[in-house]
Design an enzyme around this catalytic site. Structure first.
Site, short mmCIF file in Angstrom:
data_model
loop_
_atom_site.label_atom_id
_atom_site.label_comp_id
_atom_site.label_asym_id
_atom_site.label_seq_id
_atom_site.Cartn_x
_atom_site.Cartn_y
_atom_site.Cartn_z
CD GLU A 104 -0.94 -0.18 3.72
OE1 GLU A 104 -1.60 0.78 4.13
OE2 GLU A 104 -0.43 -1.36 4.42
CG ASP A 144 6.07 12.68 2.83
OD1 ASP A 144 6.06 12.40 4.28
OD2 ASP A 144 6.64 13.05 2.20
CB CYS A 158 39.01 17.28 15.74
SG CYS A 158 39.33 18.14 17.15
CB CYS A 217 37.56 20.19 19.90
SG CYS A 217 36.85 20.70 18.36
CE1 TYR A 241 0.23 3.49 9.57
CE2 TYR A 241 -0.50 5.47 7.79
CZ TYR A 241 0.26 4.89 9.20
OH TYR A 241 1.26 5.90 9.51
CE LYS A 244 7.67 5.21 5.17
NZ LYS A 244 7.54 6.45 5.31
CE LYS A 246 10.97 6.55 2.16
NZ LYS A 246 11.99 6.79 3.14
CB CYS A 260 40.00 23.05 18.77
SG CYS A 260 40.40 21.39 18.10
CB CYS A 278 40.22 20.45 14.47
SG CYS A 278 38.68 21.04 14.99
S1 IVH Z 1 2.79 0.87 8.96
C1 IVH Z 1 4.48 -1.31 11.98
N1 IVH Z 1 1.86 1.67 6.71
O1 IVH Z 1 5.88 5.64 7.83
C2 IVH Z 1 4.02 -0.47 11.08
N2 IVH Z 1 3.16 3.54 8.02
O2 IVH Z 1 8.56 4.91 8.30
C3 IVH Z 1 3.92 1.03 11.33
N3 IVH Z 1 3.60 5.60 7.06
O3 IVH Z 1 5.63 5.93 11.39
C4 IVH Z 1 3.63 1.71 10.22
N4 IVH Z 1 2.45 5.40 5.17
O4 IVH Z 1 4.10 7.42 10.00
C5 IVH Z 1 2.50 2.12 7.62
N5 IVH Z 1 0.74 2.56 5.04
C6 IVH Z 1 1.59 2.93 5.54
C7 IVH Z 1 2.05 4.03 5.91
C8 IVH Z 1 3.07 4.49 7.05
C9 IVH Z 1 3.08 6.17 5.98
C10 IVH Z 1 4.44 5.96 7.98
C11 IVH Z 1 4.27 6.14 9.29
C12 IVH Z 1 5.57 5.52 10.06
C13 IVH Z 1 6.54 5.70 9.08
C14 IVH Z 1 7.46 4.74 9.10
#
Ligand code: IVH
Length: 706
Positions: free
Chosen positions: A126, A130, A447, A453, A236, A128, A324, A432, A429
């Site tokens: 699914e 932002d 350093c 320092c 989610y 992710k 990602k 310092c 450095c």
């Molecule tokens: S699952 C154990 N599902 O990504 C699972 N996270 O990098 C917990 N996030 O802190 C997260 N979309 O804020 C999950 N479809 C998705 C997500 C998601 C965004 C975020 C969430 C988490 C962060 C981790």
């Protein structure tokens, strides 16, 4: 209306009074603007009052209030939320950057579960989102609490704000008695543009991107401001539940949908890494037209019983990963290379760039890693970028991957100025003047100034107060730099003396620019509050090279108390003997880390600062795992031979979750040995020592898993 007196003629008392009035009027105006779209001041009046406030502050800087309207971006920043301890940690996710990483993730799961690699496993995939994660607690179907993620263990109580978000149901019908729903709060592109236009129209700073806008909007002390911001929510995941939502991740999402939550329509069920990657490509192709920001695809093991067998590492689950999207790129000119000195003395080159927008964010700095990277050599000494070095004046390609600091990927040699010099990396450095040396095998030049320092000292202090360490509210990087510059704090222990030194008398914190009576009192209270602190945070706070958050956690769990740990380290100072062996036997602590820990704590000057710090603290012993009724709590166990019903990693994680210590070697301290087929010398040694020896089945029945 009478004209106000000119700022030049104001006396100090009048100025103080007027600043107080202006703070109130501007705060109310701001709230009225956002609350009902019915401003009580027009834009010109608002701006003129803000200008007058700034003019008075610039004439009387010491009168500037801690709640000064000058510092406000749009509205009151949130500094007053109460804290919520999450009953189940809010996790973050490990990352995969390419198809091979996805393959590794899936294979790792097969391995951990002891399944042949061709066993089919289902995963959900699914987007992710932002945004920022939020945990919503429903009791008897009623929303009773909303909390941000915070550091994963403790977040902020934003219940009032969450109640204003239309996409978050206030009541659920047919839900378990207790249900914590987790998901992402975000703002879509159209709403973000409109909000920024409104911000611009009233002279407020625009938000850099939708995620910042969502975070800034949710974390408002005045919930009516949150109400005016168009926030959305995708569910989610979940935390505490009084009964399971379903048997699989996919079905659980369907259940959440039926309860009234929005779940992402691009969620799919996949049964192989190939299908997962194919779905990733489908989502990536739609990324630009979705209307909201996503930065990757999250894969999760579908079967919930498998999720719980897989469990988690210290901050990330083994059963999920974020794949990602590739970084976003742009070309710009490198204007200078500055060298920053970090808390362990590392000299880090920073690229100063002609500002450029990369994926919606203006970038003017990027990391250049180390001197080899600038010279065109990788960690293995082999050429990178075809061996091209990076010079001031070059056109360079900048990229951002997710949240990480921008990096430089490439150089356009066709645009290199005719006159350009190879960058000479300093051997002293810059802060310092001490020699900066590169040890054999270290990519980094460091350093050698240690605590003399100033850069190392300040960086150590900044690390100390940072969120994952002491997390002192009101004491961030900026304040630490100022206090250090003025000689108020030189080492962590000084933080705990601030109140006695500068709480009263001639030199008082409350008289400093940016500080008032209330903010000074709040800071002292926040510091006092952190005197009692978990052991793992103290260890991590020392900022010892190689000893990160996870290692600190392992050390804390192993030794339990500060006194036990320091006594063991002192006894291991010769890198030999039982304490040294015992330290190395901790799974996850290697030679390099162990040596770094011992050498840091045996240097007299450094040790003295540590002792002074610990004398100010009440160090909480490490939390023992929940071991009520556990027959193996506190026992040291050794697994040997092959296990047939679980993998070694799973066996170890399970034993530890029941409060046992798992060791790699048999000794007089071992309580029991679990020996599978093929166990050799360890089993023999156990017999010789007369220890308890169990088969795998006996072990499983002992811990109630058979
Ligand atoms: S699952 C154990 N599902 O990504 C699972 N996270 O990098 C917990 N996030 O802190 C997260 N979309 O804020 C999950 N479809 C998705 C997500 C998601 C965004 C975020 C969430 C988490 C962060 C981790």
């Amino acid at each position: 209306m009478t004209r106000p007196p000119s700022v030049e003629t104001l006396g100090e008392d009048d100025a103080r009074r007027e600043l107080a009035q202006l703070a109130q009027v501007l705060r109310e105006a701001s709230a009225a603007y956002f609350k009902s779209d019915a401003p009580n001041l027009d834009d010109a009046e608002y701006d003129s009052l803000k200008r007058r406030n700034a003019a008075i502050e610039s004439r009387f800087p010491h009168l500037k209030r801690s709640d000064s309207p000058t510092d406000k971006v749009g509205a009151a920043p949130a500094d007053g939320f109460s804290k919520v301890t999450h009953s189940q940690r809010m996790l973050s996710l490990g990352n995969a950057f390419d198809e091979a990483d996805v393959q590794d993730f899936v294979e790792g799961i097969h391995r951990y579960l002891g399944m042949p690699s061709d066993t089919a496993l289902a995963f959900t995939a699914e987007p992710k989102i932002d945004g920022l994660s939020l945990s919503l607690r429903y009791e008897d179907g009623v929303l009773v609490q909303a909390a941000t993620r915070g550091d994963g263990s403790q977040g902020e109580n934003v219940t009032q704000n969450a109640r204003t978000i239309a996409e978050i149901p206030q009541k659920l019908v047919g839900a378990p008695d207790l249900l914590e729903v987790r998901g992402e709060v975000y703002m879509d592109h159209a709403d973000f543009e409109a909000l920024n236009a409104r911000q611009g129209a009233r002279g407020a700073k625009p938000f850099a991107n939708p995620r910042n806008a969502a975070a800034g909007s949710l974390r408002q002390l005045d919930a009516s401001i949150t109400r005016s911001r168009p926030l959305r929510f995708f569910a989610y995941a979940w935390g505490d539940v009084s009964e399971p939502l379903a048997a699989t991740q996919y079905q659980a999402l369907i259940r959440l949908g039926a309860l009234g939550f929005r779940t992402n329509p691009l969620t799919a069920l996949c049964s192989s890494p190939e299908e997962m990657v194919a779905h990733y490509k489908i989502i990536e192709a739609q990324r630009a037209t979705l209307g909201y920001d996503i930065d990757g695809v999250v894969y999760k093991v579908d079967e919930l019983t498998l999720q719980s067998r897989l469990g988690m590492r210290s901050t990330t689950p083994r059963w999920a990963i974020a794949h990602k999207f590739p970084a976003e790129l742009a070309w710009t000119r490198l204007e200078a290379i500055d060298i920053q000195v970090g808390r362990t003395g590392a000299l880090s080159p920073v690229a100063r760039l002609m500002p450029v927008t990369v994926g919606g964010v203006v970038v003017s700095n990027a990391t250049l890693h180390n001197e080899d990277y600038i010279a065109g050599r990788g960690g293995d000494g082999l050429p990178i970028r075809g061996g091209t070095d990076i010079r001031v004046g070059d056109w360079v390609q900048v990229y951002r991957a997710g949240d990480v600091i921008p990096k430089i990927a490439d150089v356009d040699l066709t645009k290199r100025p005719v006159q350009s010099d190879v960058f000479a990396f300093p051997h002293v450095c810059p802060e310092c003047g001490s020699a900066a040396l590169r040890e054999e095998g270290d990519a980094v030049r460091r350093c050698t100034g240690g605590l003399i320092c100033p850069a190392q000292a300040v960086e150590k202090l900044k690390h100390f107060v940072s969120r994952s360490v002491f997390d002192i509210e009101g004491l961030g990087a900026k304040q630490v730099e100022q206090f250090y510059a003025d000689g108020w704090i030189r080492e962590p222990a000084d933080i705990f003396a601030l109140e006695s030194m500068y709480g009263s008398g001639l030199q008082q914190l409350k008289n400093r620019e940016g500080w008032g009576e209330k903010s000074a009192a709040n800071l002292f209270a926040a510091i006092r509050d952190k005197r009692r602190i978990p052991l793992k945070r103290v260890i991590f706070g020392l900022g010892i090279r190689h000893v990160g958050e996870q290692a600190s956690d392992l050390l804390a769990k192993h030794y339990g108390t500060w006194d036990a740990m320091i006594a063991a380290i002192d006894a291991a100072v010769a890198y030999s003997g039982p304490e040294w062996e015992d330290l190395l036997a901790i799974d996850g602590i290697g030679q390099v880390m162990a040596r770094s820990l011992i050498s840091a704590l045996s240097q007299p000057a450094e040790r003295a600062t540590v002792d002074r710090l610990v004398a100010c603290l009440d160090v909480e012993p490490a939390e023992a795992p929940v071991t009520e009724g556990s027959p193996v709590a506190g026992k040291t166990v050794v697994f040997t031979g092959s296990l047939e019903q679980m993998t070694r990693a799973e066996a170890k994680a399970t034993a530890e979750s029941l409060g046992a210590k798992v060791s790699g070697s048999v000794s007089g301290k071992t309580d029991m040995v679990i020996a599978g087929p093929g166990a050799g010398s360890k089993e023999k040694k156990a017999r010789d020592l007369g220890l308890e020896i169990l088969t795998e089945d006996q072990w499983l029945s002992l811990i109630g898993r058979l």
